[in-house]
Design a protein around this motif. Structure first.
Motif, PDB file in Angstrom:
ATOM      1  N   SER A   1       0.813  -1.217   0.000  1.00  0.00           N
ATOM      2  CA  SER A   1       0.000   0.000   0.000  1.00  0.00           C
ATOM      3  C   SER A   1       0.846   1.266   0.000  1.00  0.00           C
ATOM      4  CB  SER A   1      -0.914   0.026   1.226  1.00  0.00           C
ATOM      5  OG  SER A   1      -0.150   0.194   2.416  1.00  0.00           O
ATOM      6  N   GLY A   2       2.092   1.144   0.425  1.00  0.00           N
ATOM      7  CA  GLY A   2       2.936   2.317   0.584  1.00  0.00           C
ATOM      8  C   GLY A   2       2.634   3.089   1.857  1.00  0.00           C
ATOM      9  N   LEU A   3       1.705   2.568   2.661  1.00  0.00           N
ATOM     10  CA  LEU A   3       1.284   3.233   3.901  1.00  0.00           C
ATOM     11  C   LEU A   3       1.990   2.565   5.077  1.00  0.00           C
ATOM     12  CD1 LEU A   3      -2.540   3.346   3.075  1.00  0.00           C
ATOM     13  CD2 LEU A   3      -0.891   5.214   2.832  1.00  0.00           C
TER      14      LEU A   3
ATOM     15  N   ASP B   1     -15.455  -0.637  -3.601  1.00  0.00           N
ATOM     16  CA  ASP B   1     -14.533  -1.723  -3.971  1.00  0.00           C
ATOM     17  C   ASP B   1     -13.118  -1.157  -3.931  1.00  0.00           C
ATOM     18  OD1 ASP B   1     -12.979  -3.659  -5.445  1.00  0.00           O
ATOM     19  OD2 ASP B   1     -14.829  -4.360  -6.375  1.00  0.00           O
ATOM     20  N   VAL B   2     -12.235  -1.737  -3.115  1.00  0.00           N
ATOM     21  CA  VAL B   2     -10.869  -1.212  -2.990  1.00  0.00           C
ATOM     22  C   VAL B   2      -9.852  -2.056  -3.766  1.00  0.00           C
ATOM     23  CG1 VAL B   2     -11.418  -0.217  -0.749  1.00  0.00           C
ATOM     24  CG2 VAL B   2     -10.323  -2.458  -0.837  1.00  0.00           C
ATOM     25  N   ARG B   3     -10.350  -2.915  -4.651  1.00  0.00           N
ATOM     26  CA  ARG B   3      -9.459  -3.787  -5.423  1.00  0.00           C
ATOM     27  C   ARG B   3      -9.027  -3.134  -6.741  1.00  0.00           C
ATOM     28  NH1 ARG B   3     -12.807  -8.690  -6.703  1.00  0.00           N
ATOM     29  NH2 ARG B   3     -14.294  -6.999  -7.099  1.00  0.00           N
ATOM     30  N   SER B   4      -8.164  -3.825  -7.457  1.00  0.00           N
ATOM     31  CA  SER B   4      -7.616  -3.331  -8.723  1.00  0.00           C
ATOM     32  C   SER B   4      -8.584  -3.534  -9.879  1.00  0.00           C
ATOM     33  CB  SER B   4      -6.301  -4.042  -9.030  1.00  0.00           C
ATOM     34  OG  SER B   4      -5.377  -3.882  -7.971  1.00  0.00           O
ATOM     35  N   ASN B   5      -8.295  -2.860 -10.988  1.00  0.00           N
ATOM     36  CA  ASN B   5      -9.166  -2.903 -12.163  1.00  0.00           C
ATOM     37  C   ASN B   5      -9.466  -4.317 -12.643  1.00  0.00           C
ATOM     38  OD1 ASN B   5      -9.285  -0.104 -12.279  1.00  0.00           O
ATOM     39  ND2 ASN B   5      -7.592   0.081 -13.716  1.00  0.00           N
TER      40      ASN B   5
ATOM     41  N   THR C   1     -16.236   1.822  -7.977  1.00  0.00           N
ATOM     42  CA  THR C   1     -14.919   1.246  -8.260  1.00  0.00           C
ATOM     43  C   THR C   1     -13.951   2.366  -8.613  1.00  0.00           C
ATOM     44  OG1 THR C   1     -15.485   0.893 -10.591  1.00  0.00           O
ATOM     45  CG2 THR C   1     -15.891  -0.940  -9.069  1.00  0.00           C
ATOM     46  N   LEU C   2     -12.684   2.122  -8.389  1.00  0.00           N
ATOM     47  CA  LEU C   2     -11.645   3.116  -8.670  1.00  0.00           C
ATOM     48  C   LEU C   2     -10.721   2.602  -9.764  1.00  0.00           C
ATOM     49  CD1 LEU C   2     -10.753   4.027  -4.982  1.00  0.00           C
ATOM     50  CD2 LEU C   2     -12.182   5.361  -6.548  1.00  0.00           C
ATOM     51  N   ASP C   3     -10.218   3.511 -10.569  1.00  0.00           N
ATOM     52  CA  ASP C   3      -9.315   3.149 -11.656  1.00  0.00           C
ATOM     53  C   ASP C   3      -7.907   3.003 -11.091  1.00  0.00           C
ATOM     54  OD1 ASP C   3      -8.010   2.742 -14.027  1.00  0.00           O
ATOM     55  OD2 ASP C   3      -8.215   4.807 -14.748  1.00  0.00           O
TER      56      ASP C   3
ATOM     57  N   ASP D   1      -2.019   2.248  -5.444  1.00  0.00           N
ATOM     58  CA  ASP D   1      -2.562   3.457  -6.068  1.00  0.00           C
ATOM     59  C   ASP D   1      -3.766   4.004  -5.299  1.00  0.00           C
ATOM     60  OD1 ASP D   1      -0.712   3.114  -8.149  1.00  0.00           O
ATOM     61  OD2 ASP D   1      -2.104   1.861  -9.289  1.00  0.00           O
ATOM     62  N   PHE D   2      -4.289   3.243  -4.349  1.00  0.00           N
ATOM     63  CA  PHE D   2      -5.506   3.644  -3.640  1.00  0.00           C
ATOM     64  C   PHE D   2      -5.388   4.995  -2.933  1.00  0.00           C
ATOM     65  CE2 PHE D   2      -8.157   3.683   0.213  1.00  0.00           C
ATOM     66  CZ  PHE D   2      -9.427   3.541  -0.353  1.00  0.00           C
ATOM     67  N   PRO D   3      -4.302   5.256  -2.198  1.00  0.00           N
ATOM     68  CA  PRO D   3      -4.228   6.534  -1.464  1.00  0.00           C
ATOM     69  C   PRO D   3      -4.435   7.767  -2.333  1.00  0.00           C
ATOM     70  CG  PRO D   3      -2.540   5.041  -0.663  1.00  0.00           C
ATOM     71  CD  PRO D   3      -3.144   4.395  -1.881  1.00  0.00           C
ATOM     72  N   GLU D   4      -3.901   7.744  -3.556  1.00  0.00           N
ATOM     73  CA  GLU D   4      -4.013   8.931  -4.411  1.00  0.00           C
ATOM     74  C   GLU D   4      -5.411   9.097  -5.006  1.00  0.00           C
ATOM     75  OE1 GLU D   4      -2.330   7.489  -8.739  1.00  0.00           O
ATOM     76  OE2 GLU D   4      -0.874   7.756  -7.111  1.00  0.00           O
ATOM     77  N   LYS D   5      -6.272   8.091  -4.818  1.00  0.00           N
ATOM     78  CA  LYS D   5      -7.635   8.161  -5.340  1.00  0.00           C
ATOM     79  C   LYS D   5      -8.643   8.635  -4.289  1.00  0.00           C
ATOM     80  CE  LYS D   5      -6.873   6.611  -9.530  1.00  0.00           C
ATOM     81  NZ  LYS D   5      -7.240   7.366 -10.754  1.00  0.00           N
ATOM     82  N   ILE D   6      -8.183   8.830  -3.064  1.00  0.00           N
ATOM     83  CA  ILE D   6      -9.078   9.240  -1.983  1.00  0.00           C
ATOM     84  C   ILE D   6      -9.839  10.526  -2.336  1.00  0.00           C
ATOM     85  CG2 ILE D   6      -9.172  10.082   0.397  1.00  0.00           C
ATOM     86  CD1 ILE D   6      -8.752   7.171   0.406  1.00  0.00           C
ATOM     87  N   SER D   7      -9.176  11.441  -3.019  1.00  0.00           N
ATOM     88  CA  SER D   7      -9.805  12.726  -3.355  1.00  0.00           C
ATOM     89  C   SER D   7     -11.061  12.540  -4.210  1.00  0.00           C
ATOM     90  CB  SER D   7      -8.811  13.637  -4.081  1.00  0.00           C
ATOM     91  OG  SER D   7      -8.361  13.027  -5.287  1.00  0.00           O
ATOM     92  N   GLU D   8     -11.124  11.438  -4.976  1.00  0.00           N
ATOM     93  CA  GLU D   8     -12.279  11.186  -5.829  1.00  0.00           C
ATOM     94  C   GLU D   8     -13.508  10.765  -5.030  1.00  0.00           C
ATOM     95  OE1 GLU D   8     -11.277   8.432  -8.890  1.00  0.00           O
ATOM     96  OE2 GLU D   8      -9.489   9.553  -9.539  1.00  0.00           O
TER      97      GLU D   8
END
Length: 327
Positions: free
Chosen positions: A98-100, A134-138, A151-153, A159-166
């Motif tokens: 996760s990089g976290l 859904d916190v999984r990959s594409n 779902t997130l791209d 890559d999840f942390p940088e998508k939080i803003s969405e």
């Protein structure tokens, strides 16, 4: 009578000398005849192992006997054959990438979303004040996801942390996170709370447990798993197929790896296109000189391949992806 089982599990618990633990744990697994993939980190364990019913029971009993892992929950599937070819147990920085790594921000042993049992998740998921995330990959959610889930791209969980803003538009909602077995939700829900989301929940045991205890209702498609099975059925209540062939758009639940090892893309492909494209995602990959032999499965395993003999007369090896024999 069931002969083999596959165990999916994780446990966040501090492991001293985790690198040494990984080495000794690998030998222990091999002594039981298990195959699978385990990640060991200072923060805990994350694994999928497969073997005989007796070996799996011994493994679970041994894990539970260790105070550090006493609360580990195993998702157990009966399988016709082991779900892996070899046994791997490796030390890494995290048990899910996760990089976290700042424990002051993310520490799943101290603060996560509220855990919902499958039947609680089922009861809550359709409320107007709820968003299913859904916190999984594409490649995972393209194969199957909960009805109406956000779902997130993302190509990888890191890559999840940088998508939080969405997700800002959902801050006044109850967020219900889910993933395959629950491990990604531990960090995803903790990060959401850190970012100011007030009501965050997570599906305890993930999609796999939901299928076993709630019939998988409203999970559309199949669930991607990280072993030879590739995908498993979840929904026995109202199943549908939602994934489309990457090449022709026809509905299909079959997911493969591109036969070009330098691409190795995960994608869904119907049988007709599979044979027409020789297991490749594109004409470019189809013409690639290193293209692997397509046998209809689209699944490839790593096997040693000799590439040269060194100055001391010993062969050097690389791991080359080769297709699994169709069963």
């Amino acid at each position: 009578m069931t002969k083999y089982q596959t165990l999916l599990y994780y446990c966040y618990s501090t492991i001293e000398n985790a690198e040494l633990f990984a080495t000794t744990h690998l030998e222990f697994c091999k002594s039981l005849g298990l195959v699978g993939r385990i990640i060991v980190a200072d923060e805990g364990l994350n694994g999928t192992v497969s073997g005989t019913v007796e070996a799996c029971k011994t493994y679970m009993d041994t894990i539970h006997a260790d105070p550090r892992f006493a609360k580990t929950e195993f998702k157990i599937d009966d399988v016709e054959e082991p779900s892996f070819i070899k046994m791997h147990c490796r030390y890494k920085a995290e048990i899910v990438h996760s990089g976290l790594r700042d424990p002051h921000i993310i520490d799943p042993t101290k603060r996560t979303g509220i855990h919902l049992e499958p039947k609680e998740f089922l009861e809550m998921k359709d409320r107007e004040d709820v968003v299913i995330l859904d916190v999984r990959s594409n490649y995972e959610h393209s194969l199957g996801k909960f009805k109406n889930a956000v779902t997130l791209d993302i190509e990888n969980f890191r890559d999840f942390p940088e998508k939080i803003s969405e997700l800002e538009q959902y801050k006044d909602k109850k967020i219900l996170t889910y993933c395959t077995g629950g491990i990604k939700c531990e960090k995803a829900s903790a990060l959401l709370l850190h970012e100011g989301f007030k009501e965050v929940y997570q599906l305890h045991g993930g999609i796999i447990k939901y299928g076993k205890e709630a019939g998988g209702k409203d999970f559309e498609g199949k669930c991607y798993v990280f072993d030879n099975r590739v995908a498993v059925e979840v929904n026995t209540v109202n199943p549908v197929v939602i994934s489309k062939c990457f090449n022709c758009g026809k509905t299909t639940a079959k997911m493969i790896n591109c036969a070009n090892p330098e691409c190795n893309e995960h994608f869904t492909q119907c049988d007709d296109c599979g044979w027409a494209m020789d297991g490749c995602c594109s004409e470019v990959c189809k013409e690639h000189p290193r293209k692997r032999q397509y046998d209809g499965t689209g699944y490839y395993v790593k096997v040693p391949q000799q590439i040269n003999v060194n100055k001391k007369g010993r062969a050097d090896f690389i791991e080359e992806l080769r297709p699994v024999t169709a069963q």
